[in-house]
Design a protein around this motif. Structure first.
Motif, PDB file in Angstrom:
ATOM      1  N   GLU A   5      -4.828  -0.621  -4.323  1.00 25.95           N
ATOM      2  CA  GLU A   5      -5.377  -0.985  -3.013  1.00 25.95           C
ATOM      3  C   GLU A   5      -4.508  -0.427  -1.888  1.00 25.95           C
ATOM      4  OE1 GLU A   5      -7.608  -5.209  -3.961  1.00 25.95           O
ATOM      5  OE2 GLU A   5      -5.424  -5.210  -3.719  1.00 25.95           O
ATOM      6  N   VAL A   6      -3.199  -0.507  -2.063  1.00 25.69           N
ATOM      7  CA  VAL A   6      -2.273   0.038  -1.060  1.00 25.69           C
ATOM      8  C   VAL A   6      -2.485   1.543  -0.924  1.00 25.69           C
ATOM      9  CG1 VAL A   6       0.170   0.460  -0.542  1.00 25.69           C
ATOM     10  CG2 VAL A   6      -0.569  -1.792  -1.324  1.00 25.69           C
ATOM     11  N   GLU A   7      -2.597   2.228  -2.041  1.00 26.49           N
ATOM     12  CA  GLU A   7      -2.816   3.675  -2.009  1.00 26.49           C
ATOM     13  C   GLU A   7      -4.153   4.025  -1.361  1.00 26.49           C
ATOM     14  OE1 GLU A   7      -2.252   4.960  -6.047  1.00 26.49           O
ATOM     15  OE2 GLU A   7      -0.078   4.726  -5.914  1.00 26.49           O
ATOM     16  N   ALA A   8      -5.166   3.211  -1.589  1.00 29.55           N
ATOM     17  CA  ALA A   8      -6.484   3.458  -0.994  1.00 29.55           C
ATOM     18  C   ALA A   8      -6.443   3.278   0.523  1.00 29.55           C
ATOM     19  CB  ALA A   8      -7.528   2.537  -1.614  1.00 29.55           C
ATOM     20  N   VAL A   9      -5.754   2.254   0.984  1.00 29.86           N
ATOM     21  CA  VAL A   9      -5.617   2.041   2.433  1.00 29.86           C
ATOM     22  C   VAL A   9      -4.833   3.197   3.045  1.00 29.86           C
ATOM     23  CG1 VAL A   9      -4.591   0.576   4.217  1.00 29.86           C
ATOM     24  CG2 VAL A   9      -5.828  -0.459   2.311  1.00 29.86           C
ATOM     25  N   PHE A  10      -3.745   3.602   2.399  1.00 31.73           N
ATOM     26  CA  PHE A  10      -2.950   4.734   2.885  1.00 31.73           C
ATOM     27  C   PHE A  10      -3.834   5.972   3.020  1.00 31.73           C
ATOM     28  CE2 PHE A  10      -0.243   8.424   2.478  1.00 31.73           C
ATOM     29  CZ  PHE A  10       0.845   8.117   3.281  1.00 31.73           C
ATOM     30  N   ALA A  11      -4.629   6.254   2.009  1.00 37.17           N
ATOM     31  CA  ALA A  11      -5.488   7.439   2.032  1.00 37.17           C
ATOM     32  C   ALA A  11      -6.525   7.364   3.154  1.00 37.17           C
ATOM     33  CB  ALA A  11      -6.181   7.602   0.679  1.00 37.17           C
ATOM     34  N   ARG A  12      -7.032   6.163   3.447  1.00 32.09           N
ATOM     35  CA  ARG A  12      -7.993   6.013   4.550  1.00 32.09           C
ATOM     36  C   ARG A  12      -7.343   6.315   5.892  1.00 32.09           C
ATOM     37  NH1 ARG A  12      -9.925   1.221   2.163  1.00 32.09           N
ATOM     38  NH2 ARG A  12      -8.836  -0.010   3.728  1.00 32.09           N
ATOM     39  N   ILE A  13      -6.079   5.929   6.046  1.00 32.57           N
ATOM     40  CA  ILE A  13      -5.385   6.151   7.316  1.00 32.57           C
ATOM     41  C   ILE A  13      -4.901   7.589   7.437  1.00 32.57           C
ATOM     42  CG2 ILE A  13      -3.451   5.437   8.765  1.00 32.57           C
ATOM     43  CD1 ILE A  13      -3.619   2.694   7.353  1.00 32.57           C
ATOM     44  N   ASP A  14      -4.433   8.167   6.346  1.00 33.85           N
ATOM     45  CA  ASP A  14      -3.896   9.538   6.330  1.00 33.85           C
ATOM     46  C   ASP A  14      -5.050  10.535   6.344  1.00 33.85           C
ATOM     47  OD1 ASP A  14      -2.264  11.785   6.073  1.00 33.85           O
ATOM     48  OD2 ASP A  14      -2.042  11.537   3.907  1.00 33.85           O
ATOM     49  N   THR A  15      -5.712  10.655   7.491  1.00 31.05           N
ATOM     50  CA  THR A  15      -6.943  11.438   7.576  1.00 31.05           C
ATOM     51  C   THR A  15      -6.725  12.932   7.408  1.00 31.05           C
ATOM     52  OG1 THR A  15      -6.779  11.465   9.998  1.00 31.05           O
ATOM     53  CG2 THR A  15      -8.148   9.733   8.984  1.00 31.05           C
ATOM     54  N   ASP A  16      -5.512  13.416   7.683  1.00 31.42           N
ATOM     55  CA  ASP A  16      -5.280  14.859   7.509  1.00 31.42           C
ATOM     56  C   ASP A  16      -4.757  15.200   6.121  1.00 31.42           C
ATOM     57  OD1 ASP A  16      -2.595  14.126   7.600  1.00 31.42           O
ATOM     58  OD2 ASP A  16      -2.136  15.280   9.406  1.00 31.42           O
ATOM     59  N   GLY A  17      -4.534  14.183   5.286  1.00 33.36           N
ATOM     60  CA  GLY A  17      -4.105  14.410   3.910  1.00 33.36           C
ATOM     61  C   GLY A  17      -2.701  14.964   3.776  1.00 33.36           C
ATOM     62  N   SER A  18      -1.859  14.748   4.787  1.00 31.57           N
ATOM     63  CA  SER A  18      -0.506  15.301   4.779  1.00 31.57           C
ATOM     64  C   SER A  18       0.461  14.532   3.882  1.00 31.57           C
ATOM     65  CB  SER A  18       0.061  15.315   6.204  1.00 31.57           C
ATOM     66  OG  SER A  18       0.263  13.976   6.657  1.00 31.57           O
ATOM     67  N   GLY A  19       0.088  13.340   3.478  1.00 27.06           N
ATOM     68  CA  GLY A  19       0.995  12.511   2.691  1.00 27.06           C
ATOM     69  C   GLY A  19       1.889  11.646   3.551  1.00 27.06           C
ATOM     70  N   GLU A  20       1.664  11.710   4.860  1.00 25.55           N
ATOM     71  CA  GLU A  20       2.388  10.864   5.813  1.00 25.55           C
ATOM     72  C   GLU A  20       1.388  10.365   6.846  1.00 25.55           C
ATOM     73  OE1 GLU A  20       6.778  12.766   6.177  1.00 25.55           O
ATOM     74  OE2 GLU A  20       5.196  13.778   7.292  1.00 25.55           O
ATOM     75  N   ILE A  21       1.600   9.145   7.279  1.00 24.11           N
ATOM     76  CA  ILE A  21       0.763   8.594   8.335  1.00 24.11           C
ATOM     77  C   ILE A  21       1.495   8.823   9.646  1.00 24.11           C
ATOM     78  CG2 ILE A  21      -0.239   6.509   9.311  1.00 24.11           C
ATOM     79  CD1 ILE A  21      -0.435   5.417   6.454  1.00 24.11           C
ATOM     80  N   LEU A  23       1.590   8.572  13.933  1.00 21.48           N
ATOM     81  CA  LEU A  23       1.209   7.552  14.902  1.00 21.48           C
ATOM     82  C   LEU A  23      -0.222   7.758  15.410  1.00 21.48           C
ATOM     83  CD1 LEU A  23       4.518   7.184  16.918  1.00 21.48           C
ATOM     84  CD2 LEU A  23       3.666   5.781  15.043  1.00 21.48           C
ATOM     85  N   ARG A  24      -0.638   9.000  15.571  1.00 20.03           N
ATOM     86  CA  ARG A  24      -2.005   9.296  16.010  1.00 20.03           C
ATOM     87  C   ARG A  24      -3.016   8.742  15.010  1.00 20.03           C
ATOM     88  NH1 ARG A  24      -4.779  13.029  13.883  1.00 20.03           N
ATOM     89  NH2 ARG A  24      -2.978  14.233  13.259  1.00 20.03           N
ATOM     90  N   GLU A  25      -2.740   8.919  13.728  1.00 26.45           N
ATOM     91  CA  GLU A  25      -3.647   8.416  12.695  1.00 26.45           C
ATOM     92  C   GLU A  25      -3.691   6.888  12.712  1.00 26.45           C
ATOM     93  OE1 GLU A  25      -3.467  11.737   9.216  1.00 26.45           O
ATOM     94  OE2 GLU A  25      -1.613  10.640   9.614  1.00 26.45           O
ATOM     95  N   LEU A  26      -2.543   6.269  12.938  1.00 27.32           N
ATOM     96  CA  LEU A  26      -2.514   4.808  13.038  1.00 27.32           C
ATOM     97  C   LEU A  26      -3.293   4.339  14.250  1.00 27.32           C
ATOM     98  CD1 LEU A  26       1.083   3.718  12.053  1.00 27.32           C
ATOM     99  CD2 LEU A  26      -1.039   3.013  10.987  1.00 27.32           C
ATOM    100  N   ARG A  27      -3.136   5.051  15.372  1.00 24.26           N
ATOM    101  CA  ARG A  27      -3.882   4.698  16.581  1.00 24.26           C
ATOM    102  C   ARG A  27      -5.379   4.772  16.313  1.00 24.26           C
ATOM    103  NH1 ARG A  27      -3.719   9.161  20.191  1.00 24.26           N
ATOM    104  NH2 ARG A  27      -5.609   9.647  19.063  1.00 24.26           N
ATOM    105  N   ASP A  28      -5.809   5.861  15.702  1.00 24.97           N
ATOM    106  CA  ASP A  28      -7.235   6.024  15.407  1.00 24.97           C
ATOM    107  C   ASP A  28      -7.727   4.934  14.463  1.00 24.97           C
ATOM    108  OD1 ASP A  28      -7.134   8.265  17.024  1.00 24.97           O
ATOM    109  OD2 ASP A  28      -7.188   9.690  15.347  1.00 24.97           O
ATOM    110  N   TYR A  29      -6.940   4.634  13.448  1.00 25.06           N
ATOM    111  CA  TYR A  29      -7.296   3.565  12.518  1.00 25.06           C
ATOM    112  C   TYR A  29      -7.368   2.229  13.266  1.00 25.06           C
ATOM    113  CZ  TYR A  29      -7.186   0.421   8.528  1.00 25.06           C
ATOM    114  OH  TYR A  29      -7.492  -0.565   7.625  1.00 25.06           O
TER     115      TYR A  29
END
Length: 67
Positions: A5-21, A23-29
């Motif tokens: 579940e943690v990995e799935a949430v991470f993948a939803r937030i990491d929209t560019d697939g870089s392996g890092e979230i 701040l822009r991605e967090l803002r959008d989320y």
């Protein structure tokens, strides 16, 4: 949350697939989810989860936060 579940949430937030979230991605989320991550304010989450201070959250940091 389970590890999957943690990995799935991470993948939803990491929209560019870089392996890092970033701040822009967090803002959008946050804009799409009332400014929260499972009830936590995103600003509080970033302060607690970003253990190396690089303003990005790796999968390892993300998992550690939810462990």
């Amino acid at each position: 949350m389970t590890e999957a579940e943690v990995e799935a949430v991470f993948a939803r937030i990491d929209t560019d697939g870089s392996g890092e979230i970033r701040l822009r991605e967090l803002r959008d989320y946050g804009l799409a989810n009332d400014g929260t991550l499972d009830g936590l304010k995103l600003a509080d989450f970033v302060r607690a989860a970003d253990t190396d201070g690089d303003r990005r959250i790796s999968l390892t940091e993300f998992k550690s936060y939810f462990a």
